[in-house]
Design a protein around this motif. Structure first.
Motif, mmCIF file in Angstrom:
data_model
loop_
_atom_site.group_PDB
_atom_site.id
_atom_site.type_symbol
_atom_site.label_atom_id
_atom_site.label_comp_id
_atom_site.label_asym_id
_atom_site.label_seq_id
_atom_site.Cartn_x
_atom_site.Cartn_y
_atom_site.Cartn_z
ATOM 1 N N ARG A 239 60.627 0.580 -2.746
ATOM 2 C CA ARG A 239 62.055 0.413 -2.990
ATOM 3 C C ARG A 239 62.318 -0.051 -4.421
ATOM 4 O O ARG A 239 63.223 0.448 -5.093
ATOM 5 N N GLU A 240 61.514 -0.992 -4.910
ATOM 6 C CA GLU A 240 61.679 -1.467 -6.286
ATOM 7 C C GLU A 240 61.414 -0.356 -7.287
ATOM 8 O O GLU A 240 62.114 -0.238 -8.292
ATOM 9 N N THR A 241 60.414 0.465 -7.018
ATOM 10 C CA THR A 241 60.117 1.591 -7.903
ATOM 11 C C THR A 241 61.272 2.576 -7.934
ATOM 12 O O THR A 241 61.673 3.053 -8.995
ATOM 13 N N GLN A 242 61.840 2.880 -6.771
ATOM 14 C CA GLN A 242 62.972 3.801 -6.715
ATOM 15 C C GLN A 242 64.173 3.231 -7.449
ATOM 16 O O GLN A 242 64.878 3.960 -8.157
ATOM 17 N N GLU B 157 63.545 3.485 -11.220
ATOM 18 C CA GLU B 157 63.681 4.874 -11.671
ATOM 19 C C GLU B 157 65.142 5.286 -11.723
ATOM 20 O O GLU B 157 65.564 5.976 -12.645
ATOM 21 N N ALA B 158 65.917 4.852 -10.745
ATOM 22 C CA ALA B 158 67.339 5.187 -10.724
ATOM 23 C C ALA B 158 68.047 4.531 -11.903
ATOM 24 O O ALA B 158 68.916 5.143 -12.532
ATOM 25 N N GLU B 159 67.681 3.305 -12.227
ATOM 26 C CA GLU B 159 68.289 2.631 -13.373
ATOM 27 C C GLU B 159 67.927 3.337 -14.669
ATOM 28 O O GLU B 159 68.772 3.499 -15.544
ATOM 29 N N ASN B 160 66.666 3.767 -14.796
ATOM 30 C CA ASN B 160 66.247 4.474 -16.003
ATOM 31 C C ASN B 160 66.989 5.798 -16.151
ATOM 32 O O ASN B 160 67.406 6.163 -17.247
ATOM 33 N N GLU B 161 67.165 6.516 -15.052
ATOM 34 C CA GLU B 161 67.894 7.784 -15.101
ATOM 35 C C GLU B 161 69.356 7.540 -15.450
ATOM 36 O O GLU B 161 69.952 8.285 -16.212
#
Length: 51
Positions: free
Chosen positions: A28-31, A34-38
């Motif tokens: 969940r933290e990885t997702q 990644e969403a924040e980076n996108e």
């Protein structure tokens, strides 16, 4: 003797459950990261196209 076998089995179940919980939190933290980076990349592209 049987009590120690049952304790070992229950401890293995508890350890496996904890590992599954930790793995799901890491996923969940990885997702989220990644969403924040996108999202930041999209915001940068939007800012770039405005100027």
């Amino acid at each position: 003797m049987e009590f120690s076998k049952r304790m070992r089995a229950s401890m293995l179940i508890v350890i496996m459950f904890c590992m599954m919980c930790v793995a799901s939190v890491f996923t969940r933290e990885t997702q989220l990261s990644e969403a924040e980076n996108e999202q930041e990349a999209d915001m940068y592209a939007v800012c770039e196209t405005r100027y």
